[in-house]
Design an enzyme around this catalytic site. Structure first.
Site, PDB file in Angstrom:
ATOM      1  CB  CYS A 112      -0.933  -0.061   1.207  1.00 11.08           C
ATOM      2  SG  CYS A 112      -2.332   1.053   1.214  1.00 11.08           S
ATOM      3  CB  THR A 113       0.511   4.617   1.490  1.00 13.37           C
ATOM      4  OG1 THR A 113       0.080   4.216   2.794  1.00 13.37           O
ATOM      5  CG2 THR A 113      -0.697   4.942   0.627  1.00 13.37           C
TER       6      THR A 113
END
Length: 205
Positions: A112-113
């Protein structure tokens, strides 16, 4: 010899970003018939800035195994995502730790981030990578040297693997199992979890 895996955890981390890969790697067995008698070939540890309790998104309380000062040498480093990355991607202490461990580890990955932290540490310069779909534009605009991949569940470029958002980290972790111990072990792990085995949608560079 077990592979030492460090998963970086922090306040406001997305739960499945770290618990998905943790589950996959911790339940892996080289011999499915001896599951109850053997250990995973991965020894998974949770690493945080300090040894204080970490509060995830949704306020799950997590106790890290190590802080930055006591973290052992790692074979694999996983950097998950979540809203907490928005601050940590500009935290020099965090960036220096990630850069140091990236030099030691044979494999660096993000979920993800978490890739925004890697990008901010300049570990993704010239590297094909991805992130949560809501952050693809930000990654492309803020980190001009990253080769942003928009259409893949996870991307492998050299010794760096980045995944898209949240549940994609499970598929990435199953790929890590396959990379180290073969497809049969990876498939057995997915079957044990009753999780569908992903065969496509990975970009390897």
């Amino acid at each position: 010899m077990q592979k030492i895996v460090g998963i970086f955890i922090f306040d406001n981390i997305e739960v499945l970003d770290f618990s998905g890969p943790f589950e996959v790697l911790s339940v892996t067995r080289l011999d499915e018939d001896r599951r109850l008698e053997t250990l995973s070939p991965f020894d998974v540890k949770l690493i945080s800035i300090t040894k204080e309790v970490v509060f995830t998104k949704g306020n799950m309380k997590i106790i890290p195994d190590f802080d930055f000062e006591t973290c052992p040498n790692l074979d694999i480093l996983i950097v998950p995502g979540g809203m907490g990355t928005r601050k940590l991607m500009y935290d020099e202490k965090v960036l220096n730790f990630i850069k140091q461990k990236a030099k030691e580890a044979e494999l660096l990955s993000s979920v993800c981030t978490g890739s925004l932290i890697l990008a901010s540490a300049k570990l993704l310069d010239g590297v094909n990578a991805t992130t949560h779909w809501k952050s693809l534009d930000r990654m492309e605009e803020e980190f001009k040297n990253v080769k942003v991949c928009r259409d893949k569940h996870f991307v492998e470029d050299g010794n760096i693997i980045s995944s898209a958002g949240i549940s994609a980290g499970i598929d990435m972790a199953l790929y890590i199992v396959k990379k180290y111990f073969g497809e049969e072990v990876s498939r057995s792990t997915a079957k044990h979890m009753e999780y569908p085995y992903l065969e496509k949608n990975v970009r390897r560079i």
